[in-house]
Design an enzyme around this catalytic site. Sequence first.
Site, short mmCIF file in Angstrom:
data_model
loop_
_atom_site.label_atom_id
_atom_site.label_comp_id
_atom_site.label_asym_id
_atom_site.label_seq_id
_atom_site.Cartn_x
_atom_site.Cartn_y
_atom_site.Cartn_z
N HIS A 8 -9.28 -3.65 10.15
CA HIS A 8 -9.13 -3.68 8.71
C HIS A 8 -9.69 -4.73 7.84
O HIS A 8 -10.21 -4.53 6.81
CB HIS A 8 -7.74 -3.08 8.21
N GLU A 67 0.96 -1.17 0.08
CA GLU A 67 0.21 -0.10 0.10
C GLU A 67 0.94 1.22 -0.08
O GLU A 67 1.85 1.27 0.89
CB GLU A 67 -0.82 -0.06 1.06
N MET A 97 0.77 -2.73 8.58
CA MET A 97 0.19 -3.10 7.36
C MET A 97 -0.91 -4.32 7.43
O MET A 97 -0.62 -5.13 7.79
CB MET A 97 0.81 -2.96 6.29
N GLU A 98 -2.28 -3.76 6.98
CA GLU A 98 -3.27 -4.99 7.29
C GLU A 98 -3.38 -6.07 6.30
O GLU A 98 -4.48 -6.36 5.86
CB GLU A 98 -4.50 -4.02 7.21
N HIS A 121 -6.21 -1.83 15.29
CA HIS A 121 -6.62 -1.08 14.17
C HIS A 121 -6.54 -2.15 13.00
O HIS A 121 -7.35 -2.26 11.97
CB HIS A 121 -5.56 0.19 14.21
N GLU A 122 -5.22 -2.87 12.79
CA GLU A 122 -5.03 -3.59 11.64
C GLU A 122 -6.10 -4.59 11.54
O GLU A 122 -6.33 -5.15 10.52
CB GLU A 122 -3.52 -4.17 11.57
N GLY A 139 3.48 2.57 10.84
CA GLY A 139 3.23 1.45 12.20
C GLY A 139 3.08 0.30 11.68
O GLY A 139 3.59 -0.65 12.49
N1 B3K Z 1 -2.83 1.06 5.77
C1 B3K Z 1 -1.75 1.18 6.12
C2 B3K Z 1 -0.95 2.33 5.87
C3 B3K Z 1 -0.27 2.17 4.54
C4 B3K Z 1 0.63 3.59 4.39
C5 B3K Z 1 1.28 3.61 2.89
N2 B3K Z 1 2.06 4.68 2.82
C6 B3K Z 1 -1.71 1.17 7.75
C7 B3K Z 1 -2.84 1.48 8.35
O1 B3K Z 1 -3.59 2.56 8.29
O2 B3K Z 1 -3.24 0.71 9.19
ZN ZN Z 2 -5.33 1.92 8.59
#
Ligand code: B3K
Ligand code: ZN
Length: 884
Positions: free
Chosen positions: A310, A130, A272-273, A306-307, A270
């Site tokens: 998602h 992402e 990634m999901e 959070h992840e 932080g």
């Molecule tokens: N979705 C990812 C963030 C990706 C960042 C790309 N530059 C983490 C999060 O918000 O859970």
């Molecule tokens: Zn997120």
Amino acid sequence: MRDANLHTIYLKDYTAPEYLIHNVALNFVLDEEKTRVTSRLTMSRNPASQSRDQSLTLAGENLILIRINLNDGNDLTEEQYQLTHDSLIINEVPQQQNFILIIENLINPKANTALEGLYLSNSMLCTQCEAEGFRKITYFLDRPDVMAKFTTTLVADKNRYPVLLSNGNKVDRGELPGNLHWVTWEDPFNKPCYLFALVAGRLECLEDSFTTLSGRRISLQIFVEKQDIDKCGHAMQSLKNAMRWDEKVYGREYDLDLYMIVAVSHFNMGAMENKGLNVFNTKFVLARPDTATDSDYEHIEGVIGHEYFHNWTGNRITCRDWFQLSLKEGFTVFRDQEFTGDRTSKAVKRIEDVNMLRTRQFAEDAGPLAHPVRPESYIEINNFYTLTVYEKGAEVVRMIHTLLGAEGFRKGSDLYFERHDGQAVTCDDFIKAMEDANAADLKQFRRWYSQAGTPVVSVQQHYDQATKTLALTLRQSCPPTPGQAVKEPLHIPVRIGLLNSDGSIASCLMQGTNQATEEVILPLTQSEQSFTFENLPASKPILSILRGFSAPVKLVLERSLEELAFLLSYDRDTFNRWEAGQQLAGQIISGLIADVQQGRELQVNPVFIKAFKQVLEQAWDDLSYFSLLLSLPSETYLAEQMQFIDVEAIHKARECVALTLAEQLQAQFKTLYLANNREESGQFDAGAIGRRRIKNTCLGYLGKLENKEIQEWATTAQNTAKNMTDQIAALAVIVNNPHPARQSCLDNFYRQWQAEALVIDKWFALQASSPMPDTFAKVLSLMKHPAFDLKNPNRVRALIGAFSQANPLHFHAANGQGYQFLADQIIALNSLNPQVASRMVNALTSWRRYDKARQELMTAQLKRIISTEAISGDVYEVASKSLL
Ligand code: B3K
Ligand code: ZN
């Protein structure tokens, strides 16, 4: 200067994809420097597309193409396709039926210091896709509305890469000559390529399981490097807590049989999901009481949640395009905030979130990079993972929750999940589901998604003694932001309550209604609107407004110090009670700032000391909340309140208040410190956390006294603490004040923790954010420390990030040395890791808020950055937009 192939992408130009990808079979032969990727795509023309073009354009960057094959014929010849620096165009593909495209290419993970695509972290191979990293792995339709089923085979050396992971379920495995082995993974769910992940390495695994409400047994695995296996317990428990919470609060169960988390040391953000295989920054997984603070423990649970959340808000239902990012991020942040509030203290969590929003997102919304929650254009999408999209996006979802109530919101989310499962949708689809499930009208509310800037709500009160009514007149306005000169009124929910002068509750009876309640939500929809309350007591009630911070606005309401002190004692709303204290402190500090600027003597108003003393002497159940009540607004928050920021005056004024409190309430601070200073090895429970918080808040004040006894308390705590919360708090007192043993304590700390990267990050950050006069020289020498590494984002954030974003006093030194230093580092980072470099530019973008001399120094550095050769689109976009 930046090359010409930068271009702006607009939401209004969105069109459906010309082709669809149904199945993806990937084969990776993994190697540090030469990984071979074979991708077999089953594709077809998209019937929904208007285009008649027979060619097919795939995105691809930094790839070495080996061959292309269409429908098992001969490999394509060079006349049949074109390669550009960021795409592969195949001149003609079948239009009427499905076709199979096979592409083989090479990539070099070791050379990938941008940490996007496939890269090396220590000896582990991992991915980050992402937003647009998949195109650095192979040629693809790299956009979120192209969703496909992925099957992934990983082939690698058995000794170097014994663990081979990808999304979904492990379906097959085997061995090959040459000490190789392979594993095949199959993900049964359609997904966009940004959710693809692979990990390969020599990893240890902590295993557990979770049984869903419907009785399915899910296997849970956390993979880390060997030395970290003893620091995964909290992350595992957090995952189970999150899974249970989502079942209870949203009725959402996990869908695969396996959930994996991998912790990596080199990570741009932080976590990634990725579907079934989350990749995490080690910072948000690893915790042991002696290495991680209570706040670290809380953040880990929050990010794991959070992840995990998602999986429904982001993965099962994803974004149609990247302009809709807040669809998944705003909603998921709201979900993780509520989860953490339920797990810890709702009051504390809300205050922390609002504090962050008002300090950092409000600054973004008031600056040159202000953009709506749903932006309308971008050059580099990675620059739009902003506080506005995440935090303001979460506030917007929270307002829907406030307007519809918990039950109505749940009806809306149920409908959203049912209606859009498996789809790539828009923010508008989300609101529509909320409306349809509740027969509500959110037409005007939608403006929160398209209008940038922080609205200002001003309040006027008129109490009529004769009729015993109170009329409130609310006015809303919003300052212009780049590209949006004129603003429309928003739909703003304003939660209020009324108090009698003895502190008891006065019930609210709105004119035209017949039910009196303890609280009401005023639906402010017009530029100016009045609300009248009837049946009130004989004296004017005290208004508690914007309770719980019910909308992300700036409130303008004149209050006397006495009224604020009253609310600090009596408000039933935990947020507003704290807020009253903050405003009280804010008014006092503002007055002192003016005194500093005019060369007057500084003296703290006794009303404030008295109110503070009262809080200090009261008994509190929630000690974390208590310690927030005792905390002064930060220098950065105070700066946000000023039109022109005077960093030195802010620092002096705030320090004067802190020192006066420490001097005048020394006895109370000491008693409280000693009462809570127990031998604790760092259990993670609310009671113990609260005791540590209050104790260390007291030590923070006492540390300002430059008193031998206190200095010894700090040294003893730093040397003997059994948990990182106490140890780092004591070290902070030593580093942030004159202390005879400062250097030896820092050296001891380093020696003790040199093998723990995350603890050493704290050591760097603490020194970089110290207000002591030698800080800049320290920072320069720490840049040369053997443990500093520009290729590690955590280290960069700890040293360069902390100095530029958490040390206003020294970063904004009048001679401009801080600015020049930061620009040097941004330029160096730009060629290694554009995403991290671009984040660092933020500290310079609000230059308009400083005095003329600083404005010139800051813009000179921004201009130098822009004119650097080979500047990345990431850095260019932020730096150049900030100068417009
Ligand atoms: N979705 C990812 C963030 C990706 C960042 C790309 N530059 C983490 C999060 O918000 O859970
Ligand atoms: Zn997120």
